[in-house]
Design an enzyme around this catalytic site. Structure first.
Site, PDB file in Angstrom:
ATOM      1  N   GLY A 119       0.805  -1.212   0.000  1.00  0.00           N
ATOM      2  CA  GLY A 119       0.000   0.000   0.000  1.00  0.00           C
ATOM      3  C   GLY A 119       0.841   1.267   0.000  1.00  0.00           C
ATOM      4  CB  CYS A 157      -2.201  -9.373  -2.693  1.00  0.00           C
ATOM      5  SG  CYS A 157      -3.367  -8.017  -2.993  1.00  0.00           S
ATOM      6  N   GLY A 167       0.499  -2.767 -13.477  1.00  0.00           N
ATOM      7  CA  GLY A 167       1.555  -2.912 -14.493  1.00  0.00           C
ATOM      8  C   GLY A 167       2.805  -2.136 -14.091  1.00  0.00           C
ATOM      9  CG  HIS A 170      -7.260  -9.786  -5.853  1.00  0.00           C
ATOM     10  ND1 HIS A 170      -8.111  -8.728  -5.699  1.00  0.00           N
ATOM     11  CD2 HIS A 170      -6.265  -9.590  -4.946  1.00  0.00           C
ATOM     12  CE1 HIS A 170      -7.649  -7.910  -4.751  1.00  0.00           C
ATOM     13  NE2 HIS A 170      -6.533  -8.434  -4.265  1.00  0.00           N
TER      14      HIS A 170
HETATM   15  N1  LIG Z   1      -5.334  -6.867   3.135  1.00  0.00           N
HETATM   16  C1  LIG Z   1      -4.838  -7.082   1.959  1.00  0.00           C
HETATM   17  O1  LIG Z   1      -5.515  -7.641   1.116  1.00  0.00           O
HETATM   18  C2  LIG Z   1      -3.441  -6.666   1.626  1.00  0.00           C
HETATM   19  C3  LIG Z   1      -2.725  -7.440   0.728  1.00  0.00           C
HETATM   20  C4  LIG Z   1      -1.402  -7.093   0.429  1.00  0.00           C
HETATM   21  C5  LIG Z   1      -0.848  -5.958   0.980  1.00  0.00           C
HETATM   22  N2  LIG Z   1      -1.602  -5.204   1.838  1.00  0.00           N
HETATM   23  C6  LIG Z   1      -0.961  -4.006   2.386  1.00  0.00           C
HETATM   24  O2  LIG Z   1      -0.547  -4.288   3.711  1.00  0.00           O
HETATM   25  C7  LIG Z   1      -0.648  -3.100   4.517  1.00  0.00           C
HETATM   26  C8  LIG Z   1      -1.529  -3.412   5.703  1.00  0.00           C
HETATM   27  O3  LIG Z   1      -2.808  -3.752   5.232  1.00  0.00           O
HETATM   28  P1  LIG Z   1      -3.816  -4.610   6.101  1.00  0.00           P
HETATM   29  O4  LIG Z   1      -4.853  -5.095   5.165  1.00  0.00           O
HETATM   30  O5  LIG Z   1      -3.070  -5.582   6.945  1.00  0.00           O
HETATM   31  O6  LIG Z   1      -4.439  -3.456   7.000  1.00  0.00           O
HETATM   32  P2  LIG Z   1      -5.297  -3.654   8.328  1.00  0.00           P
HETATM   33  O7  LIG Z   1      -5.985  -4.970   8.323  1.00  0.00           O
HETATM   34  O8  LIG Z   1      -6.086  -2.422   8.474  1.00  0.00           O
HETATM   35  O9  LIG Z   1      -4.174  -3.732   9.445  1.00  0.00           O
HETATM   36  C9  LIG Z   1      -3.352  -2.655   9.761  1.00  0.00           C
HETATM   37  C10 LIG Z   1      -3.271  -2.556  11.260  1.00  0.00           C
HETATM   38  O10 LIG Z   1      -2.352  -1.531  11.606  1.00  0.00           O
HETATM   39  C11 LIG Z   1      -2.797  -0.960  12.824  1.00  0.00           C
HETATM   40  N3  LIG Z   1      -2.338   0.420  12.881  1.00  0.00           N
HETATM   41  C12 LIG Z   1      -2.927   1.526  12.399  1.00  0.00           C
HETATM   42  N4  LIG Z   1      -2.146   2.599  12.597  1.00  0.00           N
HETATM   43  C13 LIG Z   1      -1.035   2.159  13.234  1.00  0.00           C
HETATM   44  C14 LIG Z   1       0.137   2.783  13.724  1.00  0.00           C
HETATM   45  N5  LIG Z   1       0.350   4.097  13.603  1.00  0.00           N
HETATM   46  N6  LIG Z   1       1.069   2.014  14.337  1.00  0.00           N
HETATM   47  C15 LIG Z   1       0.873   0.683  14.486  1.00  0.00           C
HETATM   48  N7  LIG Z   1      -0.229   0.049  14.048  1.00  0.00           N
HETATM   49  C16 LIG Z   1      -1.160   0.769  13.423  1.00  0.00           C
HETATM   50  C17 LIG Z   1      -4.305  -1.089  12.845  1.00  0.00           C
HETATM   51  O11 LIG Z   1      -4.694  -1.613  14.081  1.00  0.00           O
HETATM   52  P3  LIG Z   1      -5.004  -0.766  15.353  1.00  0.00           P
HETATM   53  O12 LIG Z   1      -5.214   0.680  14.949  1.00  0.00           O
HETATM   54  O13 LIG Z   1      -6.232  -1.408  15.924  1.00  0.00           O
HETATM   55  O14 LIG Z   1      -3.806  -0.965  16.191  1.00  0.00           O
HETATM   56  C18 LIG Z   1      -4.607  -2.189  11.847  1.00  0.00           C
HETATM   57  O15 LIG Z   1      -5.141  -3.350  12.450  1.00  0.00           O
HETATM   58  C19 LIG Z   1      -1.147  -2.001   3.566  1.00  0.00           C
HETATM   59  O16 LIG Z   1      -0.048  -1.351   2.985  1.00  0.00           O
HETATM   60  C20 LIG Z   1      -1.880  -2.798   2.503  1.00  0.00           C
HETATM   61  O17 LIG Z   1      -1.983  -2.113   1.281  1.00  0.00           O
HETATM   62  C21 LIG Z   1      -2.869  -5.557   2.198  1.00  0.00           C
END
Ligand SMILES: NC(=O)c1ccc[n+]([C@@H]2O[C@H](COP(=O)([O-])OP(=O)(O)OC[C@H]3O[C@@H](n4cnc5c(N)ncnc54)[C@H](OP(=O)(O)O)[C@@H]3O)[C@@H](O)[C@H]2O)c1
Length: 338
Positions: A111, A141, A196, A221
């Site tokens: 992200g 992903c 891409g 996906h």
């Molecule tokens: N989900 C997917 O499908 C996916 C796939 C590949 C990559 N990604 C990437 O992986 C990253 C995380 O995505 P995710 O889906 O895991 O998000 P998520 O489920 O929202 O998890 C992120 C977590 O970080 C915590 N957080 C928020 N602000 C924070 C801070 N300042 N310090 C520490 N923790 C904090 C939040 O929990 P609390 O605020 O409750 O602590 C939240 O649970 C993003 O860059 C996303 O684009 C996601």
């Protein structure tokens, strides 16, 4: 001495990465960072993972909830050999200064923007490029799924041009704020989608056009792939090549798996944690050649395919293993490969 790993952000990706770190014989999870005491903070404590507060002003909230903190994220980062930032998109960029202040190398997730980091990473695509880098992004992903597929095609046959339509899930199962609810969106409506150009952060020379849609699904996906190769292998040879690759799973016709729902069932039946599917899932019957044009369909589990990549990126950054050794160790410890 095992690698001391901190995971900052214990959500969808972070909790999976933390669990995978614990399985590695050469790594130790020193803790996870959270901003608030919700059910995921409870889970960290239940798992015995030291919990660190990301926001000092909220320490009291953890006390009130009866959750014992090991300290602040600042302290956790200071004690780590490497930090995996798994915070929501954009927060990783805000955290960069903290990691730099402690001189702690950091991995970010897909992200974040590519220009935040020194190197974008995919284990099959460019493992060695990350060695010694301070800021590395494990690509998203979808980009992970595309990189794993295109790497062997490129090295075996040469890729003249890849064209991919990505039918993307609207949100993860727990993302109640996501949509569409009853619609099909070209997303983005203009070409190319970001995927891409993102693949080009791993393979700069590769010619690739991508189009994206969003649909009301949370499961996985699905990619509709067309790759013009520089040679004309038959479909059986391509299938054999893909079948030999780590982290590519060919779905047999006899399995009668007709979509993402059945794939998730397949994974849950095999006791995959959280029903995770770390591999690209390619329908063998879809692998077709028309002249030098390859066609196929693959499904990508957005919540989990980047997890083994994060583990490999830790070793790559610290020079703790070469690509083959690391991928093999990660696959074996996590149980990657059906
Ligand atoms: N989900 C997917 O499908 C996916 C796939 C590949 C990559 N990604 C990437 O992986 C990253 C995380 O995505 P995710 O889906 O895991 O998000 P998520 O489920 O929202 O998890 C992120 C977590 O970080 C915590 N957080 C928020 N602000 C924070 C801070 N300042 N310090 C520490 N923790 C904090 C939040 O929990 P609390 O605020 O409750 O602590 C939240 O649970 C993003 O860059 C996303 O684009 C996601």
């Amino acid at each position: 001495m095992s690698i001391q790993v901190a995971v900052n952000g214990y959500g969808t990706i972070g909790k999976r990465v933390a669990d995978a770190v614990v399985l590695q014989p050469d790594m130790e999870l020193i803790g996870v960072g959270k901003t608030r005491p919700n059910h995921e903070a409870e889970l960290a404590i239940e798992n015995g993972y030291p919990l660190y507060a990301a926001i000092e002003d909220r320490i009291e909230q953890f006390d009130d909830a009866g959750l014992e903190l090991a300290g602040t994220v600042d302290e956790m980062v200071g004690a780590a050999d490497i930090v995996v930032d798994a915070c929501p998109s954009g927060i990783g960029a805000q955290n960069k200064a903290l990691y730099a202040e402690h001189n702690t190398p950091a991995l970010y997730q897909g992200g974040e923007d590519a220009d935040l980091v020194d190197v974008s990473f995919n284990a099959r695509g460019n493992f060695e490029d990350a060695t010694g880098a301070d800021h590395v992004r494990v690509v998203s992903c979808n980009t992970t799924g595309l990189s794993r597929l295109l790497a062997p095609l490129q090295s075996e046959y040469g890729v003249e041009k890849a064209r991919v339509t990505l039918v993307r899930r609207g949100g993860d199962p727990a993302q109640t704020d996501r949509g569409p609810i009853n619609d099909i969106l070209p997303n983005p409506v203009s070409l190319p989608s970001h995927h891409g150009p993102d693949v080009n952060t791993i393979f700069p020379e590769l010619s690739i056009d991508t189009l994206g849609l969003k649909v009301p699904a949370t499961l996985m996906h699905t990619h509709s792939v067309n790759v013009t190769l520089e040679s004309t292998p038959d479909a059986a040879a391509v299938a054999e090549l893909l079948d030999e690759q780590d982290r590519l799973f060919l779905i047999e016709e006899s399995f009668d798996i007709d979509g993402a729902g059945a794939l998730k069932e397949f994974a849950m039946d095999r006791n995959r944690p959280r029903g995770d599917i770390w591999e690209n899932c390619i329908w063998r019957e879809s692998i077709s050649m028309e002249g030098s044009d390859l066609y196929l369909f693959q499904a990508i589990h957005q919540e989990s395919d980047v997890v083994p990549e994060n583990i490999d990126a830790i070793r790559a950054v610290l020079g703790a293993a070469d690509a083959t050794e690391s991928i093999e160790r990660t696959n074996e410890t996590m149980g990657v490969g059906f």
